[in-house]
Scaffold this active site. Structure first.
Site, PDB file in Angstrom:
ATOM      1  N   ASN A  10       0.864  -1.174   0.000  1.00  0.00           N
ATOM      2  CA  ASN A  10       0.000   0.000   0.000  1.00  0.00           C
ATOM      3  C   ASN A  10       0.908   1.234   0.000  1.00  0.00           C
ATOM      4  O   ASN A  10       1.469   1.580   1.025  1.00  0.00           O
ATOM      5  CB  ASN A  10      -0.900  -0.030   1.252  1.00  0.00           C
ATOM      6  CG  ASN A  10      -1.748   1.225   1.376  1.00  0.00           C
ATOM      7  OD1 ASN A  10      -1.773   2.060   0.472  1.00  0.00           O
ATOM      8  ND2 ASN A  10      -2.440   1.377   2.504  1.00  0.00           N
ATOM      9  N   TRP A  11       1.034   1.836  -1.143  1.00  0.00           N
ATOM     10  CA  TRP A  11       1.963   2.970  -1.275  1.00  0.00           C
ATOM     11  C   TRP A  11       1.413   4.242  -0.640  1.00  0.00           C
ATOM     12  O   TRP A  11       2.110   5.238  -0.546  1.00  0.00           O
ATOM     13  CB  TRP A  11       2.272   3.233  -2.757  1.00  0.00           C
ATOM     14  CG  TRP A  11       3.054   2.142  -3.442  1.00  0.00           C
ATOM     15  CD1 TRP A  11       3.540   0.985  -2.875  1.00  0.00           C
ATOM     16  CD2 TRP A  11       3.461   2.116  -4.815  1.00  0.00           C
ATOM     17  NE1 TRP A  11       4.218   0.246  -3.808  1.00  0.00           N
ATOM     18  CE2 TRP A  11       4.186   0.918  -5.023  1.00  0.00           C
ATOM     19  CE3 TRP A  11       3.284   2.981  -5.894  1.00  0.00           C
ATOM     20  CZ2 TRP A  11       4.731   0.562  -6.256  1.00  0.00           C
ATOM     21  CZ3 TRP A  11       3.827   2.632  -7.122  1.00  0.00           C
ATOM     22  CH2 TRP A  11       4.550   1.441  -7.303  1.00  0.00           C
ATOM     23  N   LYS A  12       0.141   4.256  -0.274  1.00  0.00           N
ATOM     24  CA  LYS A  12      -0.505   5.441   0.286  1.00  0.00           C
ATOM     25  C   LYS A  12      -0.271   6.640  -0.647  1.00  0.00           C
ATOM     26  O   LYS A  12      -0.170   6.452  -1.867  1.00  0.00           O
ATOM     27  CB  LYS A  12      -0.020   5.675   1.715  1.00  0.00           C
ATOM     28  CG  LYS A  12      -0.152   4.389   2.569  1.00  0.00           C
ATOM     29  CD  LYS A  12       0.027   4.576   4.019  1.00  0.00           C
ATOM     30  CE  LYS A  12      -0.149   3.226   4.726  1.00  0.00           C
ATOM     31  NZ  LYS A  12      -0.052   3.313   6.168  1.00  0.00           N
ATOM     32  N   HIS A  50      -9.433   1.080   4.877  1.00  0.00           N
ATOM     33  CA  HIS A  50      -8.159   1.289   5.583  1.00  0.00           C
ATOM     34  C   HIS A  50      -8.405   2.241   6.756  1.00  0.00           C
ATOM     35  O   HIS A  50      -9.227   3.165   6.654  1.00  0.00           O
ATOM     36  CB  HIS A  50      -7.126   1.874   4.611  1.00  0.00           C
ATOM     37  CG  HIS A  50      -5.750   1.864   5.191  1.00  0.00           C
ATOM     38  ND1 HIS A  50      -5.323   2.808   6.099  1.00  0.00           N
ATOM     39  CD2 HIS A  50      -4.719   0.992   5.034  1.00  0.00           C
ATOM     40  CE1 HIS A  50      -4.070   2.521   6.458  1.00  0.00           C
ATOM     41  NE2 HIS A  50      -3.693   1.424   5.832  1.00  0.00           N
ATOM     42  N   GLU A  52      -6.820   4.681   7.792  1.00  0.00           N
ATOM     43  CA  GLU A  52      -6.627   6.093   7.447  1.00  0.00           C
ATOM     44  C   GLU A  52      -7.870   6.657   6.752  1.00  0.00           C
ATOM     45  O   GLU A  52      -8.207   7.827   6.920  1.00  0.00           O
ATOM     46  CB  GLU A  52      -5.367   6.240   6.569  1.00  0.00           C
ATOM     47  CG  GLU A  52      -4.103   6.044   7.403  1.00  0.00           C
ATOM     48  CD  GLU A  52      -2.921   5.473   6.650  1.00  0.00           C
ATOM     49  OE1 GLU A  52      -2.905   5.520   5.405  1.00  0.00           O
ATOM     50  OE2 GLU A  52      -1.999   4.962   7.321  1.00  0.00           O
ATOM     51  N   GLU A  62      -5.106  -4.884  10.559  1.00  0.00           N
ATOM     52  CA  GLU A  62      -4.108  -3.832  10.733  1.00  0.00           C
ATOM     53  C   GLU A  62      -4.387  -3.096  12.049  1.00  0.00           C
ATOM     54  O   GLU A  62      -5.211  -2.167  12.083  1.00  0.00           O
ATOM     55  CB  GLU A  62      -4.178  -2.832   9.575  1.00  0.00           C
ATOM     56  CG  GLU A  62      -3.876  -3.439   8.232  1.00  0.00           C
ATOM     57  CD  GLU A  62      -3.308  -2.408   7.255  1.00  0.00           C
ATOM     58  OE1 GLU A  62      -2.246  -2.681   6.703  1.00  0.00           O
ATOM     59  OE2 GLU A  62      -3.905  -1.332   7.081  1.00  0.00           O
ATOM     60  N   GLY A  92       2.703   2.460  10.814  1.00  0.00           N
ATOM     61  CA  GLY A  92       3.653   3.561  10.691  1.00  0.00           C
ATOM     62  C   GLY A  92       4.354   3.940  11.979  1.00  0.00           C
ATOM     63  O   GLY A  92       4.966   4.999  12.070  1.00  0.00           O
ATOM     64  N   SER A 117       3.663  -1.928  10.435  1.00  0.00           N
ATOM     65  CA  SER A 117       5.112  -2.021  10.680  1.00  0.00           C
ATOM     66  C   SER A 117       5.670  -3.408  10.382  1.00  0.00           C
ATOM     67  O   SER A 117       6.580  -3.884  11.072  1.00  0.00           O
ATOM     68  CB  SER A 117       5.448  -1.569  12.107  1.00  0.00           C
ATOM     69  OG  SER A 117       5.077  -0.217  12.289  1.00  0.00           O
ATOM     70  N   GLY A 140       3.013  -1.037   4.272  1.00  0.00           N
ATOM     71  CA  GLY A 140       3.044   0.397   3.968  1.00  0.00           C
ATOM     72  C   GLY A 140       4.466   0.842   3.677  1.00  0.00           C
ATOM     73  O   GLY A 140       5.005   0.621   2.592  1.00  0.00           O
ATOM     74  N   GLY A 141       5.123   1.428   4.673  1.00  0.00           N
ATOM     75  CA  GLY A 141       6.451   2.031   4.503  1.00  0.00           C
ATOM     76  C   GLY A 141       7.451   1.123   3.796  1.00  0.00           C
ATOM     77  O   GLY A 141       8.164   1.563   2.883  1.00  0.00           O
TER      78      GLY A 141
HETATM   79  P1  13P Z   1       3.144   0.491   7.665  1.00  0.00           P
HETATM   80  O1  13P Z   1       3.673  -0.783   7.082  1.00  0.00           O
HETATM   81  O2  13P Z   1       3.876   1.720   7.183  1.00  0.00           O
HETATM   82  O3  13P Z   1       3.060   0.419   9.170  1.00  0.00           O
HETATM   83  O4  13P Z   1       1.654   0.684   7.124  1.00  0.00           O
HETATM   84  C1  13P Z   1       0.790  -0.404   7.161  1.00  0.00           C
HETATM   85  C2  13P Z   1      -0.427  -0.071   6.397  1.00  0.00           C
HETATM   86  O5  13P Z   1      -1.170   0.827   6.748  1.00  0.00           O
HETATM   87  C3  13P Z   1      -0.692  -0.827   5.169  1.00  0.00           C
HETATM   88  O6  13P Z   1      -1.972  -0.603   4.707  1.00  0.00           O
END
Ligand code: 13P
Length: 253
Positions: free
Chosen positions: A11-13, A98, A100, A170, A176, A216, A237-238
């Site tokens: 997930n590149w956000k 998600h 977010e 999640e 994050g 994470s 994510g990251g």
């Molecule tokens: P991180 O891997 O950056 O913690 O993010 C996870 C995420 O929200 C994937 O959708």
């Protein structure tokens, strides 16, 4: 996990311009183990999907997903992207709910059920995200909360309709933050989610539905997390923004 599909989704956000995205994909292709049996899904921002579809068209190992779609079919919803549009530019998957989106854009369970309906109507696999906040875990209501997220959103669908569903646990406190869930916390919640699926949709459905872990997850901890019986991969994510880290995660089964 054994018999279930193995999936790693990035997930590149809201990261990567088009040129950055193309270099990242090239980096992933360079680092990817050619013999991997893991389903690899890239979820870039919507404006990049069409170009990435052209760039990855001849690569059966790489699939595309959107990060969101509207609960509406089409019409006067400025700035929104429909499930049909997402499908038309080469996506097979779409992330729905998600944390977010729930927190920054106030998405609620009723709306998420409609989004899943739009995704299924367009032959997209929803990657439906669930998970508790830190204070909810501290109050020890995390199991009930996750159960409610599942049942309120999915209760009006049949197991057959949800054949393409993927779940992603999640925990919000892990996203994050560098605070990954322990393997024990992840396995315990994934097993609970599978039990809720079994109670709601039957054992066959529960046994085959992939449940990904997100929060994470990185090149160092993925192996231990993916070794848990009920963890079928990750929503990253990251660490999905760096080709070598993302490929190490893909190779962590
Ligand atoms: P991180 O891997 O950056 O913690 O993010 C996870 C995420 O929200 C994937 O959708």
């Amino acid at each position: 996990m054994g018999f279930r599909r193995k999936i790693v989704a990035g997930n590149w956000k809201m990261n990567n311009t088009l040129s950055e995205a193309l270099s990242l994909v090239d980096g992933i292709l360079t680092n990817l183990d050619a013999s991997t049996t893991t389903e690899v899904i890239l979820c870039p921002a919507a404006p990049l999907l069409s170009a990435l579809d052209s760039h990855t068209k001849n690569l059966p190992k790489i699939k595309l997903g959107a990060q969101n779609c509207s609960e509406h079919v089409s019409g006067a919803y400025t700035g929104e992207v429909s499930a049909a549009m997402v499908k038309s530019v080469g996506c097979d998957y779409v992330i729905i709910g998600h944390s977010e989106r729930r927190m920054c854009f106030n998405e609620n369970n009723k709306q998420l059920a409609e989004k899943i309906k739009r995704a299924l109507e367009n032959n997209l696999s929803p990657i439906f995200c669930i998970g508790e906040k830190k204070e909810e875990r501290e109050k020890n209501i995390h199991f009930n909360l996750v159960k409610t997220q599942i049942t309120e959103v999915l209760q009006n669908f049949s197991a057959k309709e949800l054949d393409k569903l993927i779940l992603a646990y999640e925990p919000v406190w892990a996203i994050g933050t560098g605070l990954t869930a322990t393997t024990q916390q992840a396995q315990e919640m994934h097993a609970f989610i599978r039990k809720v699926l079994e109670e709601t949709f039957g054992k066959l459905f529960a046994d085959k539905t992939p449940i990904l872990y997100g929060g994470s997850c990185n090149a160092q901890n993925a192996k231990d997390l993916f070794a848990c019986d009920d963890v079928d991969g990750g929503l990253i994510g990251g660490a999905s923004l760096k080709a070598s880290d993302f490929c190490s995660i893909i190779n962590s089964f």
